[in-house]
Design an enzyme around this catalytic site. Sequence first.
Site: not given
Ligand code: PRP
Ligand code: URA
Length: 209
Positions: A104, A108, A200, A203
């Site tokens: 994400r 944005t 997160d 993380d």
């Molecule tokens: C997190 C999560 C989803 C997304 C959800 O990933 O694992 O993929 O956010 O958010 P959304 O519904 O608003 O799209 P992130 O983009 O943080 O990436 P990561 O798994 O690499 O940490």
């Molecule tokens: N992605 C995450 O990992 N946690 C949230 O709460 C939203 C998006």
Amino acid sequence: MAKVYVFDHPLIQHKLAYIRDINTGTKEFRELVDEVATLMAFEITRDLPLEEVEIETPVKKATVKMLSGKKLGVIPILRAGIGMVDGILKLIPAAKVGHIGLYRDPETLMPVEYYAKLPNDLEERECIVVDPMLATGGSAIEAIHSIKKRGAVNIKFMCLIAAPEGVEALQAAHSDVDIYIAALDEKLNDHGYIIPGLGDAGDRLFGTK
Ligand code: PRP
Ligand code: URA
């Protein structure tokens, strides 16, 4: 309209409470996500087709039921979706696994695809797209667009925690995709994080910041 299933099984809810807890460390977090994914896979596979098969028990011949060999695909959204894969494969070890990499954009909140490696017979498979979090819904919507473009037609989406905003957006974008959730939370905050959520997911799963 896509159906939404919220799993209220006590074991799922109990383990989810530990997953949410800020005091749960990376090792335990990972183990719990794996366990909840297994429990959810048990529920999500409830409608798999069966066929009658002749076998012989030590006592006599019998007609029994076995899975009719439907092909399955598990598609984690990187990174955090990876944490749910092994738990699902414990129950359906023959499933193929495809990966979609999305992050994400922090400004944005729009998803950006950086990787895709998928089984080449997606159209024949029941595909389960997995990610612990459904927040704005952008990542799930984009991942599902991506696998549909490559042929997938039979798709379910499974996550641990969803925000109502994400569920609504996903239903509007993909009305053919049923959604399976362990907990439906209150709302999103201004940074697109689920409240109360778990923080997160990537993380917490991989020990990064
Ligand atoms: C997190 C999560 C989803 C997304 C959800 O990933 O694992 O993929 O956010 O958010 P959304 O519904 O608003 O799209 P992130 O983009 O943080 O990436 P990561 O798994 O690499 O940490
Ligand atoms: N992605 C995450 O990992 N946690 C949230 O709460 C939203 C998006």
